[in-house]
Enzyme design. Structure first.
Site, PDB file in Angstrom:
ATOM      1  N   ALA A 105     -98.989 -58.430 -57.647  1.00  0.00           N
ATOM      2  CA  ALA A 105     -98.237 -59.234 -58.612  1.00  0.00           C
ATOM      3  C   ALA A 105     -98.683 -60.690 -58.457  1.00  0.00           C
ATOM      4  O   ALA A 105     -99.175 -61.085 -57.389  1.00  0.00           O
ATOM      5  CB  ALA A 105     -96.750 -59.096 -58.337  1.00  0.00           C
ATOM      6  N   GLY A 118     -98.757 -54.832 -55.855  1.00  0.00           N
ATOM      7  CA  GLY A 118     -98.578 -54.247 -57.190  1.00  0.00           C
ATOM      8  C   GLY A 118     -99.830 -53.567 -57.704  1.00  0.00           C
ATOM      9  O   GLY A 118     -99.747 -52.668 -58.542  1.00  0.00           O
ATOM     10  N   GLU A 159     -99.698 -50.203 -56.247  1.00  0.00           N
ATOM     11  CA  GLU A 159     -98.576 -49.517 -56.896  1.00  0.00           C
ATOM     12  C   GLU A 159     -98.929 -49.101 -58.323  1.00  0.00           C
ATOM     13  O   GLU A 159     -98.549 -48.025 -58.784  1.00  0.00           O
ATOM     14  CB  GLU A 159     -97.344 -50.421 -56.864  1.00  0.00           C
ATOM     15  CG  GLU A 159     -96.849 -50.623 -55.425  1.00  0.00           C
ATOM     16  CD  GLU A 159     -95.814 -51.723 -55.296  1.00  0.00           C
ATOM     17  OE1 GLU A 159     -96.100 -52.856 -55.719  1.00  0.00           O
ATOM     18  OE2 GLU A 159     -94.717 -51.446 -54.796  1.00  0.00           O
ATOM     19  N   GLU A 199     -97.094 -57.106 -48.881  1.00  0.00           N
ATOM     20  CA  GLU A 199     -95.965 -57.954 -49.299  1.00  0.00           C
ATOM     21  C   GLU A 199     -95.227 -58.564 -48.116  1.00  0.00           C
ATOM     22  O   GLU A 199     -94.638 -59.645 -48.227  1.00  0.00           O
ATOM     23  CB  GLU A 199     -94.984 -57.141 -50.156  1.00  0.00           C
ATOM     24  CG  GLU A 199     -95.473 -56.811 -51.559  1.00  0.00           C
ATOM     25  CD  GLU A 199     -96.197 -55.478 -51.672  1.00  0.00           C
ATOM     26  OE1 GLU A 199     -96.691 -54.977 -50.634  1.00  0.00           O
ATOM     27  OE2 GLU A 199     -96.270 -54.940 -52.783  1.00  0.00           O
TER      28      GLU A 199
HETATM   29  N1  CO8 Z   1    -101.389 -63.687 -57.170  1.00  0.00           N
HETATM   30  C1  CO8 Z   1    -101.897 -64.838 -57.679  1.00  0.00           C
HETATM   31  N2  CO8 Z   1    -103.168 -65.265 -57.431  1.00  0.00           N
HETATM   32  C2  CO8 Z   1    -103.936 -64.500 -56.648  1.00  0.00           C
HETATM   33  C3  CO8 Z   1    -103.468 -63.300 -56.072  1.00  0.00           C
HETATM   34  C4  CO8 Z   1    -102.123 -62.898 -56.367  1.00  0.00           C
HETATM   35  N3  CO8 Z   1    -101.604 -61.723 -55.911  1.00  0.00           N
HETATM   36  N4  CO8 Z   1    -104.447 -62.763 -55.307  1.00  0.00           N
HETATM   37  C5  CO8 Z   1    -105.504 -63.610 -55.419  1.00  0.00           C
HETATM   38  N5  CO8 Z   1    -105.200 -64.657 -56.224  1.00  0.00           N
HETATM   39  C6  CO8 Z   1    -106.047 -65.792 -56.590  1.00  0.00           C
HETATM   40  C7  CO8 Z   1    -106.185 -66.792 -55.449  1.00  0.00           C
HETATM   41  O1  CO8 Z   1    -105.084 -67.661 -55.407  1.00  0.00           O
HETATM   42  C8  CO8 Z   1    -107.479 -67.487 -55.812  1.00  0.00           C
HETATM   43  O2  CO8 Z   1    -107.222 -68.419 -56.831  1.00  0.00           O
HETATM   44  P1  CO8 Z   1    -107.824 -69.936 -56.711  1.00  0.00           P
HETATM   45  O3  CO8 Z   1    -109.311 -69.728 -56.751  1.00  0.00           O
HETATM   46  O4  CO8 Z   1    -107.268 -70.601 -57.930  1.00  0.00           O
HETATM   47  O5  CO8 Z   1    -107.353 -70.477 -55.417  1.00  0.00           O
HETATM   48  C9  CO8 Z   1    -108.314 -66.355 -56.429  1.00  0.00           C
HETATM   49  O6  CO8 Z   1    -107.372 -65.332 -56.831  1.00  0.00           O
HETATM   50  C10 CO8 Z   1    -109.297 -65.732 -55.471  1.00  0.00           C
HETATM   51  O7  CO8 Z   1    -108.558 -65.316 -54.323  1.00  0.00           O
HETATM   52  P2  CO8 Z   1    -109.012 -65.719 -52.832  1.00  0.00           P
HETATM   53  O8  CO8 Z   1    -109.700 -67.036 -52.826  1.00  0.00           O
HETATM   54  O9  CO8 Z   1    -107.823 -65.545 -51.948  1.00  0.00           O
HETATM   55  O10 CO8 Z   1    -110.101 -64.554 -52.576  1.00  0.00           O
HETATM   56  P3  CO8 Z   1    -110.525 -63.935 -51.172  1.00  0.00           P
HETATM   57  O11 CO8 Z   1    -111.710 -63.088 -51.457  1.00  0.00           O
HETATM   58  O12 CO8 Z   1    -110.648 -64.990 -50.136  1.00  0.00           O
HETATM   59  O13 CO8 Z   1    -109.290 -62.988 -50.733  1.00  0.00           O
HETATM   60  C11 CO8 Z   1    -107.553 -61.343 -51.097  1.00  0.00           C
HETATM   61  C12 CO8 Z   1    -108.963 -61.856 -51.483  1.00  0.00           C
HETATM   62  C13 CO8 Z   1    -107.572 -60.798 -49.667  1.00  0.00           C
HETATM   63  C14 CO8 Z   1    -107.216 -60.205 -52.059  1.00  0.00           C
HETATM   64  C15 CO8 Z   1    -106.521 -62.487 -51.201  1.00  0.00           C
HETATM   65  O14 CO8 Z   1    -106.673 -63.114 -52.477  1.00  0.00           O
HETATM   66  C16 CO8 Z   1    -105.101 -62.049 -51.073  1.00  0.00           C
HETATM   67  O15 CO8 Z   1    -104.641 -61.805 -49.967  1.00  0.00           O
HETATM   68  N6  CO8 Z   1    -104.346 -61.973 -52.196  1.00  0.00           N
HETATM   69  C17 CO8 Z   1    -102.942 -61.678 -52.197  1.00  0.00           C
HETATM   70  C18 CO8 Z   1    -102.689 -60.199 -51.951  1.00  0.00           C
HETATM   71  C19 CO8 Z   1    -101.189 -59.924 -51.917  1.00  0.00           C
HETATM   72  O16 CO8 Z   1    -100.472 -60.437 -51.097  1.00  0.00           O
HETATM   73  N7  CO8 Z   1    -100.715 -59.070 -52.855  1.00  0.00           N
HETATM   74  C20 CO8 Z   1     -99.329 -58.711 -52.961  1.00  0.00           C
HETATM   75  C21 CO8 Z   1     -98.632 -59.566 -53.969  1.00  0.00           C
HETATM   76  S1  CO8 Z   1     -96.856 -59.268 -54.047  1.00  0.00           S
HETATM   77  C22 CO8 Z   1     -96.699 -57.858 -54.976  1.00  0.00           C
HETATM   78  O17 CO8 Z   1     -97.671 -57.330 -55.452  1.00  0.00           O
HETATM   79  C23 CO8 Z   1     -95.308 -57.350 -55.192  1.00  0.00           C
HETATM   80  C24 CO8 Z   1     -95.301 -56.009 -55.929  1.00  0.00           C
HETATM   81  C25 CO8 Z   1     -94.754 -56.117 -57.311  1.00  0.00           C
HETATM   82  C26 CO8 Z   1     -95.219 -55.038 -58.252  1.00  0.00           C
HETATM   83  C27 CO8 Z   1     -95.877 -55.498 -59.552  1.00  0.00           C
HETATM   84  C28 CO8 Z   1     -96.392 -54.398 -60.398  1.00  0.00           C
HETATM   85  C29 CO8 Z   1     -96.498 -54.644 -61.860  1.00  0.00           C
END
Ligand code: CO8
Length: 258
Positions: free
Chosen positions: A65, A109, A112, A132
Site C-alpha cells: 500500500a 498489499g 496480498e 508491515e
Molecule cells: N509506498 C510508497 N512509496 C513506496 C513504497 C510504498 N509501499 N515502496 C517503495 N516506494 C517508493 C520509495 O519511497 C521510492 O520513492 P522515491 O524515489 O520518491 O524516494 C521508490 O518507491 C523506490 O523505492 P526505494 O528507493 O526504497 O527502492 P529500493 O530498491 O531501495 O527498495 C523496497 C525496495 C525494499 C521494496 C523498499 O522500497 C521498501 O521497503 N518498500 C516498502 C515495502 C513495505 O513496507 N510495504 C508494505 C506497505 S504497508 C501495506 O502494504 C499494508 C497492506 C494494505 C493492503 C493494501 C491492498 C490494496
C-alpha cells in the site's frame, strides 16, 4: 475507461492488466486500487475476456500500500472509509479466473493482492513479504489470514513478525505460488496459462473457482458436499455433453458456455 496508473490490453480472450506506477514500485494508492477494481470489473463483464492476468514491472509487482498516502491518516479516518475492505470485496467477487504474474517485490498489499488472485506464477526474481510490522501496523487485506492458510502458521508468523522477504523458490516450496519461471518468460508463461484456461467452458471454470474457494470457508464434509452438488449440476450443461463426446470421438471439444 481511461486509466492513469494501470495499463490494460485485451488480446485473444485474455485481459492483461499491468500495474504502472514505476516511480513508487507500483505502490497501491487509492487511485491505482480504484482503477484496478474498475478494470477487473470491466474485464469480468466483457464477453470477449475469458481470463485475466495481473502483473507489475520487472522490479516490482507491488511494494505494498502507498505509505506516503497512508502515513498521516487517523484511526477514525481509516475506520470510517473502511480502508481496503472495498478492494478485498470487489476483487474477491470477480468470477473469471485471475492469474498473478509476479516479478520482483510483492510486499505487504502487493503480496496480498497476489493472494487475492486465483493463483500466482512467480518469476525467479520474485520476493514476497509482509513487512508491515516495520511500519508499526499489521497486514490489512489478507497477510495474516490468506497467507497463513497458504503457508501454515510457522512461516506466516515468521514473515509477519520478522518482516523478512522470501524468494520465489521458498514461496513455491511453501505452497504460495503454483510455479516459478525464468523472469524473461514470466509474461509468456502467464499468458499461455491464461490462454489454456480461456479455451475451457466458462461455466466449468466458474464452478472450479467457486468450489476451490469454498474449501477456505467451510469444513471438509460441507466442502465435499458442495463439490459433489456442483459436480452433479454440471451434467445439466451442454458443455459436459460436448466435453465427454469430444473425448470419445478423439477430437478437441468446442465449448459454448452453455
Ligand atoms: N509506498 C510508497 N512509496 C513506496 C513504497 C510504498 N509501499 N515502496 C517503495 N516506494 C517508493 C520509495 O519511497 C521510492 O520513492 P522515491 O524515489 O520518491 O524516494 C521508490 O518507491 C523506490 O523505492 P526505494 O528507493 O526504497 O527502492 P529500493 O530498491 O531501495 O527498495 C523496497 C525496495 C525494499 C521494496 C523498499 O522500497 C521498501 O521497503 N518498500 C516498502 C515495502 C513495505 O513496507 N510495504 C508494505 C506497505 S504497508 C501495506 O502494504 C499494508 C497492506 C494494505 C493492503 C493494501 C491492498 C490494496
Amino acid at each position: 475507461m481511461a486509466f492513469e496508473t494501470i495499463i490494460v490490453e485485451v488480446d485473444t480472450h485474455v485481459a492483461l492488466i499491468r500495474l504502472n506506477r514505476p516511480d513508487a514500485l507500483n505502490a497501491l494508492n487509492s487511485q491505482l486500487v480504484g482503477e484496478l477494481c474498475a478494470a477487473l470489473e470491466e474485464a469480468d463483464s466483457n464477453d470477449k475476456v475469458r481470463c485475466i492476468v495481473i502483473t507489475g514491472s520487472e522490479k516490482a509487482f507491488a511494494a505494498g500500500a502507498d505509505i506516503r498516502e497512508m502515513s498521516q491518516k487517523t484511526f477514525v479516518e481509516v475506520f470510517d472509509e473502511n480502508l481496503f475492505a472495498d478492494a478485498n470485496d470487489r476483487i474477491s467477487a470477480i468470477r473469471k479466473p485471475i492469474i498473478a504474474a509476479v516479478a520482483g517485490y510483492a510486499l505487504g498489499g502487493g503480496c496480498e493482492l497476489a493472494m487475492l488472485c486465483d493463483f500466482i506464477i512467480a518469476a525467479d526474481t520474485a520476493k514476497f513479504g509482509q513487512p508491515e510490522i516495520n511500519l508499526g501496523v499489521i497486514a490489512g487485506i489478507g497477510g495474516t489470514q490468506r497467507l497463513t492458510r497458504f503457508v501454515g502458521k510457522s512461516k506466516s508468523m515468521d514473515l509477519n513478525l520478522t518482516g523478512r522477504f522470501m524468494d520465489a523458490e521458498e514461496a513455491e516450496r511453501a505452497g504460495l505460488v503454483s510455479r516459478v519461471v525464468p523472469a524473461k518468460k514470466l509474461i509468456e508463461e502467464a499468458l499461455s496459462a491464461a490462454q489454456k484456461i480461456a479455451e475451457k467452458s466458462m461455466i466449468t471454470a466458474f464452478a472450479v473457482k467457486e468450489a476451490v474457494n469454498r474449501s477456505y470457508e467451510t469444513t471438509l464434509s460441507e466442502g465435499l458436499l458442495f463439490e459433489r452438488r456442483v459436480f452433479h449440476s454440471m451434467f445439466a450443461t451442454e458443455d459436459q455433453k460436448e466435453g465427454m463426446a469430444a473425448f470419445l470421438e478423439k477430437r478437441a471439444a468446442q465449448f459454448r458456455d452453455k
